[in-house]
Motif scaffolding. Sequence first.
Motif, PDB file in Angstrom:
ATOM      1  N   LEU A 164      16.205   2.563  -3.513  1.00  0.00           N
ATOM      2  CA  LEU A 164      15.498   2.254  -2.259  1.00  0.00           C
ATOM      3  C   LEU A 164      14.645   0.998  -2.439  1.00  0.00           C
ATOM      4  CD1 LEU A 164      14.465   3.458   0.615  1.00  0.00           C
ATOM      5  CD2 LEU A 164      12.547   4.312  -0.733  1.00  0.00           C
ATOM      6  N   TYR A 165      13.886   0.960  -3.535  1.00  0.00           N
ATOM      7  CA  TYR A 165      13.006  -0.189  -3.775  1.00  0.00           C
ATOM      8  C   TYR A 165      13.847  -1.433  -4.031  1.00  0.00           C
ATOM      9  CZ  TYR A 165       9.369   3.406  -4.417  1.00  0.00           C
ATOM     10  OH  TYR A 165       8.518   4.461  -4.249  1.00  0.00           O
ATOM     11  N   ALA A 166      15.033  -1.259  -4.640  1.00  0.00           N
ATOM     12  CA  ALA A 166      15.914  -2.412  -4.882  1.00  0.00           C
ATOM     13  C   ALA A 166      16.394  -3.001  -3.552  1.00  0.00           C
ATOM     14  CB  ALA A 166      17.102  -2.013  -5.759  1.00  0.00           C
TER      15      ALA A 166
ATOM     16  N   LEU B 141       1.364  -2.751   2.037  1.00  0.00           N
ATOM     17  CA  LEU B 141       0.499  -1.803   2.758  1.00  0.00           C
ATOM     18  C   LEU B 141       1.031  -0.376   2.600  1.00  0.00           C
ATOM     19  CD1 LEU B 141      -0.255  -3.648   6.136  1.00  0.00           C
ATOM     20  CD2 LEU B 141      -1.693  -3.502   4.107  1.00  0.00           C
ATOM     21  N   TYR B 142       0.132   0.598   2.501  1.00  0.00           N
ATOM     22  CA  TYR B 142       0.467   2.008   2.217  1.00  0.00           C
ATOM     23  C   TYR B 142       1.110   2.082   0.820  1.00  0.00           C
ATOM     24  CZ  TYR B 142       0.349   1.977   7.375  1.00  0.00           C
ATOM     25  OH  TYR B 142       0.019   1.784   8.688  1.00  0.00           O
ATOM     26  N   CYS B 143       0.437   1.532  -0.171  1.00  0.00           N
ATOM     27  CA  CYS B 143       1.093   1.302  -1.463  1.00  0.00           C
ATOM     28  C   CYS B 143       1.080   2.509  -2.392  1.00  0.00           C
ATOM     29  CB  CYS B 143       0.477   0.094  -2.150  1.00  0.00           C
ATOM     30  SG  CYS B 143      -1.190   0.402  -2.766  1.00  0.00           S
TER      31      CYS B 143
ATOM     32  N   GLY C 149       1.285   2.228  -6.096  1.00  0.00           N
ATOM     33  CA  GLY C 149       1.668   0.829  -6.294  1.00  0.00           C
ATOM     34  C   GLY C 149       3.110   0.584  -6.683  1.00  0.00           C
ATOM     35  N   THR C 150       3.925   1.665  -6.729  1.00  0.00           N
ATOM     36  CA  THR C 150       5.265   1.525  -7.318  1.00  0.00           C
ATOM     37  C   THR C 150       6.146   0.445  -6.673  1.00  0.00           C
ATOM     38  OG1 THR C 150       5.662   3.554  -6.100  1.00  0.00           O
ATOM     39  CG2 THR C 150       5.671   3.727  -8.467  1.00  0.00           C
ATOM     40  N   ILE C 151       6.096   0.282  -5.346  1.00  0.00           N
ATOM     41  CA  ILE C 151       6.973  -0.712  -4.708  1.00  0.00           C
ATOM     42  C   ILE C 151       6.517  -2.127  -5.067  1.00  0.00           C
ATOM     43  CG2 ILE C 151       7.823  -1.672  -2.536  1.00  0.00           C
ATOM     44  CD1 ILE C 151       7.515   1.016  -1.270  1.00  0.00           C
TER      45      ILE C 151
ATOM     46  N   VAL D 135      -2.604  -2.062  -0.622  1.00  0.00           N
ATOM     47  CA  VAL D 135      -3.628  -1.370   0.171  1.00  0.00           C
ATOM     48  C   VAL D 135      -3.247   0.097   0.335  1.00  0.00           C
ATOM     49  CG1 VAL D 135      -4.792  -1.240   2.415  1.00  0.00           C
ATOM     50  CG2 VAL D 135      -4.164  -3.471   1.473  1.00  0.00           C
ATOM     51  N   GLU D 136      -4.198   0.979   0.082  1.00  0.00           N
ATOM     52  CA  GLU D 136      -3.924   2.421   0.115  1.00  0.00           C
ATOM     53  C   GLU D 136      -5.227   3.151   0.436  1.00  0.00           C
ATOM     54  OE1 GLU D 136      -1.441   4.832  -0.329  1.00  0.00           O
ATOM     55  OE2 GLU D 136      -3.117   6.244  -0.266  1.00  0.00           O
ATOM     56  N   VAL D 137      -5.115   4.263   1.191  1.00  0.00           N
ATOM     57  CA  VAL D 137      -6.323   4.954   1.673  1.00  0.00           C
ATOM     58  C   VAL D 137      -6.862   5.988   0.677  1.00  0.00           C
ATOM     59  CG1 VAL D 137      -5.237   6.853   2.988  1.00  0.00           C
ATOM     60  CG2 VAL D 137      -7.340   5.792   3.849  1.00  0.00           C
TER      61      VAL D 137
ATOM     62  N   GLY E 126      -8.568   1.636   1.424  1.00  0.00           N
ATOM     63  CA  GLY E 126      -9.038   1.732   2.801  1.00  0.00           C
ATOM     64  C   GLY E 126      -7.865   1.869   3.744  1.00  0.00           C
ATOM     65  N   ASP E 127      -8.201   1.927   5.040  1.00  0.00           N
ATOM     66  CA  ASP E 127      -7.170   2.048   6.073  1.00  0.00           C
ATOM     67  C   ASP E 127      -6.348   0.752   6.156  1.00  0.00           C
ATOM     68  OD1 ASP E 127      -5.994   3.184   8.612  1.00  0.00           O
ATOM     69  OD2 ASP E 127      -6.940   1.355   9.372  1.00  0.00           O
ATOM     70  N   ALA E 128      -5.038   0.908   6.212  1.00  0.00           N
ATOM     71  CA  ALA E 128      -4.133  -0.252   6.212  1.00  0.00           C
ATOM     72  C   ALA E 128      -4.508  -1.239   7.316  1.00  0.00           C
ATOM     73  CB  ALA E 128      -2.690   0.225   6.383  1.00  0.00           C
ATOM     74  N   GLY E 129      -4.733  -0.742   8.522  1.00  0.00           N
ATOM     75  CA  GLY E 129      -5.036  -1.613   9.658  1.00  0.00           C
ATOM     76  C   GLY E 129      -6.354  -2.347   9.476  1.00  0.00           C
TER      77      GLY E 129
ATOM     78  N   LEU F 105       5.707  -2.609   4.324  1.00  0.00           N
ATOM     79  CA  LEU F 105       5.038  -1.473   4.979  1.00  0.00           C
ATOM     80  C   LEU F 105       5.777  -0.192   4.603  1.00  0.00           C
ATOM     81  CD1 LEU F 105       4.920  -2.911   8.634  1.00  0.00           C
ATOM     82  CD2 LEU F 105       2.994  -2.789   7.053  1.00  0.00           C
ATOM     83  N   ASP F 106       5.072   0.775   4.064  1.00  0.00           N
ATOM     84  CA  ASP F 106       5.707   2.061   3.722  1.00  0.00           C
ATOM     85  C   ASP F 106       4.843   3.192   4.262  1.00  0.00           C
ATOM     86  OD1 ASP F 106       7.218   4.082   2.619  1.00  0.00           O
ATOM     87  OD2 ASP F 106       6.593   3.715   0.556  1.00  0.00           O
ATOM     88  N   PRO F 107       4.750   3.294   5.609  1.00  0.00           N
ATOM     89  CA  PRO F 107       3.801   4.244   6.202  1.00  0.00           C
ATOM     90  C   PRO F 107       4.250   5.702   6.058  1.00  0.00           C
ATOM     91  CG  PRO F 107       5.139   3.272   7.928  1.00  0.00           C
ATOM     92  CD  PRO F 107       5.542   2.596   6.644  1.00  0.00           C
TER      93      PRO F 107
HETATM   94  N1  SAH Z   1       4.506   3.176  -1.202  1.00  0.00           N
HETATM   95  C1  SAH Z   1       4.211   4.365  -1.949  1.00  0.00           C
HETATM   96  C2  SAH Z   1       3.636   5.506  -1.095  1.00  0.00           C
HETATM   97  C3  SAH Z   1       4.312   5.780   0.193  1.00  0.00           C
HETATM   98  S1  SAH Z   1       3.754   7.252   1.008  1.00  0.00           S
HETATM   99  C4  SAH Z   1       5.431   4.817  -2.738  1.00  0.00           C
HETATM  100  O1  SAH Z   1       6.535   4.409  -2.456  1.00  0.00           O
HETATM  101  O2  SAH Z   1       5.267   5.623  -3.660  1.00  0.00           O
HETATM  102  C5  SAH Z   1       2.611   6.619   2.195  1.00  0.00           C
HETATM  103  C6  SAH Z   1       1.257   6.284   1.613  1.00  0.00           C
HETATM  104  O3  SAH Z   1       0.412   5.842   2.685  1.00  0.00           O
HETATM  105  C7  SAH Z   1       0.546   7.444   0.954  1.00  0.00           C
HETATM  106  O4  SAH Z   1       0.155   7.080  -0.337  1.00  0.00           O
HETATM  107  C8  SAH Z   1      -0.688   7.683   1.866  1.00  0.00           C
HETATM  108  O5  SAH Z   1      -1.830   8.101   1.142  1.00  0.00           O
HETATM  109  C9  SAH Z   1      -0.909   6.299   2.448  1.00  0.00           C
HETATM  110  N2  SAH Z   1      -1.617   6.250   3.742  1.00  0.00           N
HETATM  111  C10 SAH Z   1      -1.570   7.140   4.769  1.00  0.00           C
HETATM  112  N3  SAH Z   1      -2.303   6.695   5.817  1.00  0.00           N
HETATM  113  C11 SAH Z   1      -2.821   5.490   5.450  1.00  0.00           C
HETATM  114  C12 SAH Z   1      -3.669   4.536   6.115  1.00  0.00           C
HETATM  115  N4  SAH Z   1      -4.116   4.748   7.368  1.00  0.00           N
HETATM  116  N5  SAH Z   1      -4.002   3.425   5.445  1.00  0.00           N
HETATM  117  C13 SAH Z   1      -3.548   3.192   4.172  1.00  0.00           C
HETATM  118  N6  SAH Z   1      -2.746   4.062   3.509  1.00  0.00           N
HETATM  119  C14 SAH Z   1      -2.392   5.200   4.133  1.00  0.00           C
END
Ligand code: SAH
Length: 450
Positions: free
Chosen positions: A290-292, A309-311, A314-316, A330-332, A357-360, A378-380
């Motif tokens: 998937l990451y590839a 964003l939503y890291c 940090g793996t991706i 960035v991660e909450v 913090g919050d992605a937005g 973006l990986d929400p």
């Molecule tokens: N990219 C990572 C995690 C994906 S899961 C991977 O592949 O492993 C989605 C991530 O978004 C989760 O870690 C979750 O804690 C984070 N998240 C959820 N809402 C968020 C927000 N509002 N702002 C930042 N991160 C958020």
Amino acid sequence: MKKNEIYETEITGMTHEGAGVCRIDGMAVFVPMTAVGDTLRVRIVKVLKSYAFGIVEELLHPAAGRCEPDCPVFRQCGGCTYRHLTYEAESKIKEQQVRDAFERIGGLHPVFDPILQGESRTGYRNKAQYPVAEQDEHLVCGFYAKHSHRVIPYTRCALQPERFAEVIEWLLPRLEAAGVTAYREETHSGELRHLYLRQGYHSGEMSLCLVVKQSIAEKLQPVLPELQAQFPEIVSITENRNPERTNVILGRKQTTLAGKDTITDTMSGNRVELSPLSFYQVNTSQAERLYAVGREFAALTGNELLLDLYCGAGTIGLSMAHQVRSLIGVEVIPEAVENAKENAARNGIKNAQFHCGDAGEIAKTLRESGTKPDVIVLDPPRKGCDAATIEAVSGMKPERIVMISCNPATAARDCKAFAALGFITERVRAVDLFAGTAHVECVVLMSREK
Ligand code: SAH
């Protein structure tokens, strides 16, 4: 239409949850564990205003693509959806599901790359959480019956490595002999709630986490050395205390009973440490693919500023760190941000920084401070991005946006919003991380209109 009536009919469609759909007297009737093209006799089990639910009374003529389920509890368990179909048939449904989402919800017409199938439909998960119960005065564990919290004793889940079942089957009678009791939801009494196993796909290291209402560390003392001798790959035994009345499996208090606090694995070539609390994709080999696909879509040359964003841990972003000038994650969740920083340091990655913090909100701050990422990943979570995030991301005018999503419907909705802000959805690829189940992941490439 009434309950218990029987109709002869044909399945003509499929919901995204994987139930077959037929039309009887103008009503949509949902019938689980069927396939498009089945002709069958359906028994109606529930009738609502404009739709109804049925079950298979008799299969008259099976559709192409059906097969004998390879799991004896497929019908009772809520885990898998497609074990009555060949993997080819399942893959076609998932590919179509992703296409439908982008065309119907998004009104978008990108190039759809063929679905990337998993290596296997069995044994691919690196994580299992078994609920524990007491039945006929014995400790049992297995899975919850559909729509309930009744535990059906069964340890040989086809999605899990066989070794997990061996550990559980060895352990349960010994826990029982040590006087450990099962937690009971109705009375909020008893001790052991879940047995949680995780195994590194590349490293083979295994962790056992006992999720309890209150500590059972003392009772476990005689069992643990024997367990470690029997299963040398178990390098971390921890206890997680969850004293709440809740459906959430894990509590916040984590103690190590034997071995290490974490297990080590590698993901896309980077070493990662996993505590039982860390988020980690459950299908490692497929997550790497998937990451590839994400890296391919990102088309990095070494000069870019990449925003992830939503890291999570940090793996991706870290899998792309060697192909960019610098990386911002960035991660909450604070613990995940700490993990991401540690994972960067452990792998000698010096061009990465992480914000909690919050992605937005963070994206807005970055934008206002003049940060101009070339590519944004973006990986929400399932619910997708909120309007503020989409606004801030598009305002930074990246060349490309790569979205990775476990929910094609919200991904399509968000891509439609990006389209209105000048980002063209170019390519979409479905990636199956959850073979056998109704879930599917997708990767999207958007580029900025010139
Ligand atoms: N990219 C990572 C995690 C994906 S899961 C991977 O592949 O492993 C989605 C991530 O978004 C989760 O870690 C979750 O804690 C984070 N998240 C959820 N809402 C968020 C927000 N509002 N702002 C930042 N991160 C958020």
